[in-house]
Design a protein around this motif. Structure first.
Motif, PDB file in Angstrom:
ATOM      1  N   VAL A  19      30.045  21.809  -5.972  1.00 12.95           N
ATOM      2  CA  VAL A  19      29.395  21.750  -7.195  1.00 12.95           C
ATOM      3  C   VAL A  19      27.739  21.504  -7.168  1.00 12.95           C
ATOM      4  N   GLY A  20      27.547  20.638  -6.365  1.00 17.56           N
ATOM      5  CA  GLY A  20      26.072  20.203  -6.238  1.00 17.56           C
ATOM      6  C   GLY A  20      25.533  19.711  -7.219  1.00 17.56           C
ATOM      7  N   ASP A  21      26.104  19.077  -8.269  1.00 17.42           N
ATOM      8  CA  ASP A  21      25.487  18.417  -9.763  1.00 17.42           C
ATOM      9  C   ASP A  21      25.731  17.062  -9.487  1.00 17.42           C
ATOM     10  N   GLY A  22      24.662  16.497  -9.344  1.00 25.48           N
ATOM     11  CA  GLY A  22      24.678  15.002  -9.187  1.00 25.48           C
ATOM     12  C   GLY A  22      25.119  14.055 -10.553  1.00 25.48           C
ATOM     13  N   SER A  23      24.983  14.741 -11.762  1.00 26.71           N
ATOM     14  CA  SER A  23      25.302  14.131 -13.190  1.00 26.71           C
ATOM     15  C   SER A  23      27.003  14.359 -13.086  1.00 26.71           C
ATOM     16  N   LYS A  24      27.584  14.934 -12.258  1.00 25.61           N
ATOM     17  CA  LYS A  24      29.138  14.985 -12.635  1.00 25.61           C
ATOM     18  C   LYS A  24      29.778  14.486 -10.973  1.00 25.61           C
ATOM     19  N   PRO A  25      29.871  13.269 -10.865  1.00 24.11           N
ATOM     20  CA  PRO A  25      30.450  12.697  -9.652  1.00 24.11           C
ATOM     21  C   PRO A  25      31.812  13.239  -9.570  1.00 24.11           C
ATOM     22  N   TYR A  26      32.616  13.074 -10.535  1.00 21.57           N
ATOM     23  CA  TYR A  26      34.200  13.094 -10.578  1.00 21.57           C
ATOM     24  C   TYR A  26      34.321  14.691 -10.157  1.00 21.57           C
ATOM     25  N   SER A  27      33.576  15.481 -10.733  1.00 21.05           N
ATOM     26  CA  SER A  27      33.832  17.037 -10.451  1.00 21.05           C
ATOM     27  C   SER A  27      33.361  17.283  -8.857  1.00 21.05           C
ATOM     28  N   ASN A  28      32.540  16.713  -8.472  1.00 19.04           N
ATOM     29  CA  ASN A  28      32.032  16.595  -6.964  1.00 19.04           C
ATOM     30  C   ASN A  28      33.089  16.447  -5.942  1.00 19.04           C
ATOM     31  N   VAL A  29      33.725  14.948  -6.378  1.00 23.58           N
ATOM     32  CA  VAL A  29      35.220  14.698  -5.693  1.00 23.58           C
ATOM     33  C   VAL A  29      35.943  15.824  -5.762  1.00 23.58           C
ATOM     34  N   ALA A  51      29.858   5.668 -11.566  1.00 20.87           N
ATOM     35  CA  ALA A  51      28.821   6.211 -10.882  1.00 20.87           C
ATOM     36  C   ALA A  51      27.546   6.266 -11.360  1.00 20.87           C
ATOM     37  N   HIS A  52      27.620   6.451 -12.683  1.00 17.00           N
ATOM     38  CA  HIS A  52      26.099   6.377 -13.498  1.00 17.00           C
ATOM     39  C   HIS A  52      25.713   4.732 -13.357  1.00 17.00           C
ATOM     40  N   TRP A  53      26.623   3.896 -13.660  1.00 14.64           N
ATOM     41  CA  TRP A  53      26.442   2.439 -13.630  1.00 14.64           C
ATOM     42  C   TRP A  53      25.757   2.079 -12.394  1.00 14.64           C
ATOM     43  N   LEU A  54      26.033   2.613 -11.310  1.00 11.26           N
ATOM     44  CA  LEU A  54      25.370   2.293  -9.885  1.00 11.26           C
ATOM     45  C   LEU A  54      23.972   2.671  -9.949  1.00 11.26           C
ATOM     46  N   ARG A  55      23.752   3.784 -10.499  1.00 15.99           N
ATOM     47  CA  ARG A  55      22.087   4.152 -10.668  1.00 15.99           C
ATOM     48  C   ARG A  55      21.549   3.277 -11.539  1.00 15.99           C
ATOM     49  N   ASP A  56      22.157   2.695 -12.584  1.00 17.79           N
ATOM     50  CA  ASP A  56      21.162   1.582 -13.342  1.00 17.79           C
ATOM     51  C   ASP A  56      21.209   0.344 -13.089  1.00 17.79           C
TER      52      ASP A  56
END
Length: 245
Positions: A159-169, A68-73
């Motif tokens: 969760v609403g925390d964009g830094s934790k995509p797995y937790s969001n799912v 998920a973070h790789w997509l942003r980079d």
């Protein structure tokens, strides 16, 4: 001597210039179908890539978050921040508008070509997907809006925390939020019917007109629809059953 009168000679008087308007090639029926085909292919390729990325959830939290973070980079340092994702979202938005616009214009033209309804019109045999393409498209559009607000923006996520995509799912498809899984399932199943009809129509347009070709087109369209739909549905149900937690 025999005199003849030229009846084709132009009469004396002011000459009125007439102009004819030509329709843009992209506005023709062929052009509109091409717009639908190109935007549809773009959707299918995006869905396959998105599905493969989602399946990384089975590899664990670290692998999924890294993806998920790789997509942003992507695009750095040429593109700053998350510009690649915004460019992709813009392209998808343009494709959605173009797809809906071309489909709507074609449908209106088809209706205008038959303005008088028959008193006893024979029932047209069509697949379930063909009869539900319009409202199916509306459901998919609403789902995309919700999906972006939920997992991309985070305003609708617990969760609403964009830094934790797995937790969001995991939080999104938790058992107590069964209604989210239900809506997700309805949208993905609708997408499957949409894909099945769209891929079949595209293959038929590409020349699969014989009975054998039609059977192959139906089989290929069904396989694509099942593959993509199943790939997207396996994640929420894995969370619901505890396989992904």
């Amino acid at each position: 001597m025999h005199w003849t009168t030229d009846r084709t000679a132009p009469s004396v008087g002011p000459v009125v210039a007439t102009t004819t308007r030509t329709r843009s090639p992209i506005r023709s029926n062929v052009g509109l179908k091409a717009v639908m085909a190109v935007s549809g292919i773009f959707f299918v390729l995006y869905l396959i890539a998105h599905m493969v990325g989602n399946l990384k959830a089975f590899a664990g939290e670290t692998a999924f978050d890294h993806y998920a973070h790789w997509l942003r980079d992507i695009g750095k340092p040429l593109l700053p921040g998350v510009w690649f994702l915004w460019i992709l979202r813009f392209a998808l938005t343009v494709s959605v508008v173009a797809h809906i616009w071309s489909a709507t214009v074609l449908a209106l033209r088809a209706r205008a070509a038959r303005p008088v309804r028959y008193a006893h019109r024979p029932k047209v045999q069509g697949s379930y997907a063909a009869r539900t393409m319009r409202w199916g498209g509306v459901i998919i559009l609403l789902f995309v809006i919700y999906h972006l607000l939920d997992l991309s923006v985070g305003t609708l996520n617990p969760v609403g925390d964009g830094s934790k995509p797995y937790s969001n799912v995991v939080a999104d498809f938790a058992p107590e939020r069964w209604y989210v899984t239900l809506f997700y399932t309805l949208a993905i199943v609708t997408l499957g019917f949409h894909l099945r009809h769209g891929v079949f129509s595209a293959l038929r347009s590409l020349g699969q007109q014989t009975p054998t070709g039609e059977r192959r087109a139906r089989a290929a369209a069904l396989a694509v629809a099942i593959l993509i739909s199943g790939g997207f549905l396996v994640i929420p149900f894995a969370v619901l059953t505890g396989l992904v937690s």
